[in-house]
Write a protein that holds these residues in place. Structure first.
Motif, PDB file in Angstrom:
ATOM      1  N   LEU A   1      37.228  50.042  45.364  1.00 46.17           N
ATOM      2  CA  LEU A   1      38.015  51.171  45.850  1.00 46.17           C
ATOM      3  C   LEU A   1      39.476  50.807  46.128  1.00 46.17           C
ATOM      4  O   LEU A   1      40.386  51.478  45.613  1.00 46.17           O
ATOM      5  CB  LEU A   1      37.362  51.788  47.085  1.00 46.17           C
ATOM      6  CG  LEU A   1      38.045  53.018  47.663  1.00 46.17           C
ATOM      7  CD1 LEU A   1      38.132  54.130  46.620  1.00 46.17           C
ATOM      8  CD2 LEU A   1      37.305  53.498  48.895  1.00 46.17           C
ATOM      9  N   PRO A   2      39.776  49.758  46.911  1.00 46.69           N
ATOM     10  CA  PRO A   2      41.188  49.427  47.112  1.00 46.69           C
ATOM     11  C   PRO A   2      41.903  49.009  45.823  1.00 46.69           C
ATOM     12  O   PRO A   2      43.088  49.287  45.656  1.00 46.69           O
ATOM     13  CB  PRO A   2      41.188  48.291  48.123  1.00 46.69           C
ATOM     14  CG  PRO A   2      39.813  48.071  48.550  1.00 46.69           C
ATOM     15  CD  PRO A   2      38.920  48.933  47.737  1.00 46.69           C
TER      16      PRO A   2
ATOM     17  N   LEU B   1      40.930  48.307  52.466  1.00 52.60           N
ATOM     18  CA  LEU B   1      40.851  46.842  52.465  1.00 52.60           C
ATOM     19  C   LEU B   1      40.140  46.340  53.719  1.00 52.60           C
ATOM     20  O   LEU B   1      39.543  45.272  53.718  1.00 52.60           O
ATOM     21  CB  LEU B   1      42.245  46.228  52.424  1.00 52.60           C
ATOM     22  CG  LEU B   1      42.870  46.024  51.060  1.00 52.60           C
ATOM     23  CD1 LEU B   1      44.297  45.538  51.215  1.00 52.60           C
ATOM     24  CD2 LEU B   1      42.064  45.079  50.233  1.00 52.60           C
ATOM     25  N   HIS B   2      40.214  47.100  54.780  1.00 52.79           N
ATOM     26  CA  HIS B   2      39.609  46.723  56.051  1.00 52.79           C
ATOM     27  C   HIS B   2      38.321  47.499  56.319  1.00 52.79           C
ATOM     28  O   HIS B   2      38.056  47.914  57.440  1.00 52.79           O
ATOM     29  CB  HIS B   2      40.623  46.902  57.185  1.00 52.79           C
ATOM     30  CG  HIS B   2      41.768  45.965  57.075  1.00 52.79           C
ATOM     31  ND1 HIS B   2      42.902  46.270  56.371  1.00 52.79           N
ATOM     32  CD2 HIS B   2      41.942  44.712  57.551  1.00 52.79           C
ATOM     33  CE1 HIS B   2      43.729  45.248  56.413  1.00 52.79           C
ATOM     34  NE2 HIS B   2      43.172  44.285  57.126  1.00 52.79           N
ATOM     35  N   ASP B   3      37.559  47.735  55.267  1.00 55.89           N
ATOM     36  CA  ASP B   3      36.229  48.338  55.356  1.00 55.89           C
ATOM     37  C   ASP B   3      36.263  49.729  55.995  1.00 55.89           C
ATOM     38  O   ASP B   3      35.359  50.107  56.728  1.00 55.89           O
ATOM     39  CB  ASP B   3      35.281  47.408  56.116  1.00 55.89           C
ATOM     40  CG  ASP B   3      33.817  47.755  55.877  1.00 55.89           C
ATOM     41  OD1 ASP B   3      33.508  48.293  54.796  1.00 55.89           O
ATOM     42  OD2 ASP B   3      32.998  47.498  56.782  1.00 55.89           O
ATOM     43  N   GLY B   4      37.320  50.474  55.758  1.00 54.04           N
ATOM     44  CA  GLY B   4      37.419  51.836  56.262  1.00 54.04           C
ATOM     45  C   GLY B   4      37.743  51.946  57.740  1.00 54.04           C
ATOM     46  O   GLY B   4      37.728  53.041  58.287  1.00 54.04           O
ATOM     47  N   GLN B   5      38.047  50.834  58.381  1.00 51.82           N
ATOM     48  CA  GLN B   5      38.376  50.876  59.810  1.00 51.82           C
ATOM     49  C   GLN B   5      39.885  50.995  59.972  1.00 51.82           C
ATOM     50  O   GLN B   5      40.652  50.287  59.323  1.00 51.82           O
ATOM     51  CB  GLN B   5      37.870  49.619  60.513  1.00 51.82           C
ATOM     52  CG  GLN B   5      36.370  49.531  60.539  1.00 51.82           C
ATOM     53  CD  GLN B   5      35.898  48.312  61.298  1.00 51.82           C
ATOM     54  OE1 GLN B   5      36.680  47.603  61.906  1.00 51.82           O
ATOM     55  NE2 GLN B   5      34.607  48.067  61.268  1.00 51.82           N
ATOM     56  N   TRP B   6      40.303  51.895  60.841  1.00 44.94           N
ATOM     57  CA  TRP B   6      41.728  52.095  61.095  1.00 44.94           C
ATOM     58  C   TRP B   6      42.194  51.057  62.104  1.00 44.94           C
ATOM     59  O   TRP B   6      41.841  51.100  63.268  1.00 44.94           O
ATOM     60  CB  TRP B   6      41.977  53.509  61.624  1.00 44.94           C
ATOM     61  CG  TRP B   6      43.417  53.832  61.679  1.00 44.94           C
ATOM     62  CD1 TRP B   6      44.231  53.762  62.768  1.00 44.94           C
ATOM     63  CD2 TRP B   6      44.242  54.256  60.602  1.00 44.94           C
ATOM     64  NE1 TRP B   6      45.511  54.120  62.437  1.00 44.94           N
ATOM     65  CE2 TRP B   6      45.546  54.428  61.112  1.00 44.94           C
ATOM     66  CE3 TRP B   6      44.016  54.503  59.256  1.00 44.94           C
ATOM     67  CZ2 TRP B   6      46.609  54.843  60.319  1.00 44.94           C
ATOM     68  CZ3 TRP B   6      45.072  54.918  58.476  1.00 44.94           C
ATOM     69  CH2 TRP B   6      46.346  55.084  59.012  1.00 44.94           C
TER      70      TRP B   6
ATOM     71  N   ASN C   1      39.030  41.460  64.683  1.00 42.70           N
ATOM     72  CA  ASN C   1      37.983  40.807  63.918  1.00 42.70           C
ATOM     73  C   ASN C   1      37.770  41.413  62.534  1.00 42.70           C
ATOM     74  O   ASN C   1      36.852  41.049  61.843  1.00 42.70           O
ATOM     75  CB  ASN C   1      36.670  40.839  64.707  1.00 42.70           C
ATOM     76  CG  ASN C   1      36.267  42.257  65.077  1.00 42.70           C
ATOM     77  OD1 ASN C   1      36.971  43.218  64.781  1.00 42.70           O
ATOM     78  ND2 ASN C   1      35.133  42.385  65.735  1.00 42.70           N
ATOM     79  N   VAL C   2      38.605  42.323  62.089  1.00 36.58           N
ATOM     80  CA  VAL C   2      38.453  42.938  60.780  1.00 36.58           C
ATOM     81  C   VAL C   2      39.314  42.189  59.782  1.00 36.58           C
ATOM     82  O   VAL C   2      40.508  42.013  59.986  1.00 36.58           O
ATOM     83  CB  VAL C   2      38.860  44.432  60.820  1.00 36.58           C
ATOM     84  CG1 VAL C   2      38.716  45.059  59.465  1.00 36.58           C
ATOM     85  CG2 VAL C   2      38.034  45.180  61.839  1.00 36.58           C
ATOM     86  N   THR C   3      38.706  41.707  58.702  1.00 39.21           N
ATOM     87  CA  THR C   3      39.447  40.979  57.674  1.00 39.21           C
ATOM     88  C   THR C   3      39.528  41.822  56.414  1.00 39.21           C
ATOM     89  O   THR C   3      38.669  42.655  56.150  1.00 39.21           O
ATOM     90  CB  THR C   3      38.763  39.641  57.348  1.00 39.21           C
ATOM     91  OG1 THR C   3      37.435  39.911  56.898  1.00 39.21           O
ATOM     92  CG2 THR C   3      38.716  38.735  58.560  1.00 39.21           C
ATOM     93  N   ALA C   4      40.562  41.593  55.639  1.00 43.05           N
ATOM     94  CA  ALA C   4      40.761  42.337  54.397  1.00 43.05           C
ATOM     95  C   ALA C   4      39.787  41.839  53.339  1.00 43.05           C
ATOM     96  O   ALA C   4      39.647  40.635  53.130  1.00 43.05           O
ATOM     97  CB  ALA C   4      42.191  42.165  53.912  1.00 43.05           C
TER      98      ALA C   4
END
Length: 143
Positions: free
Chosen positions: A24-25, A84-89, A16-19
């Motif tokens: 920052l990116p 790009l994915h809000d800091g989520q790995w 569910n994580v979108t770019a």
């Protein structure tokens, strides 16, 4: 680095994580492009003109260029992707291990390259006679 995994999906990635592009990116991507372009071009210049540019001090410069290119090409793309994915790995456990190993090996090389250049310059300024007498390409390669 946040590692939020979804146990139901293989590889530990969240679906569910979108770019999302933010400042920052974009800045990291610009640093990646300009860093690889600048360091890579300068490294190519040194390699093409090796006989004329191969001085003791340039050994340190080439070492720093190689270290910078290694960090830029192995670590920064993963930083851009993560930010790009809000800091989520979202890349999984193997990529996370790779990122940690690359950080542990290449970042100290860059730091130590800068430190070696600084020590070399201090030696050249404080003891110029011994510097000219002792310092050679062989000494630089050994250091």
């Amino acid at each position: 680095m946040k590692n939020e995994t979804n146990q139901s999906s293989p590889g530990g990635s969240t679906g569910n994580v979108t770019a999302q592009w933010s400042a920052l990116p974009v800045c990291e991507l610009l640093a990646l492009i300009t860093g690889l372009t600048g360091n890579g071009a300068l490294l190519i210049v040194f390699l093409l003109n090796l006989q004329t540019l191969w001085t003791p001090f340039n050994v340190y410069v080439v070492n720093l260029l190689v270290a910078n290119c290694a960090v830029l090409s192995t670590q920064l793309p993963l930083d851009v992707y993560t930010n790009l994915h809000d800091g989520q790995w979202t890349l999984g456990e193997h990529a996370c291990s790779y990122y940690i190993v690359v950080s542990a090996y290449f970042e100290p090389v860059v730091f130590n390259s800068h430190q070696l250049i600084a020590i070399n310059r201090i030696w050249a300024v404080t003891h110029p006679i011994s510097y000219r007498r002792i310092h050679s390409v062989r000494t630089a390669l050994c250091l």
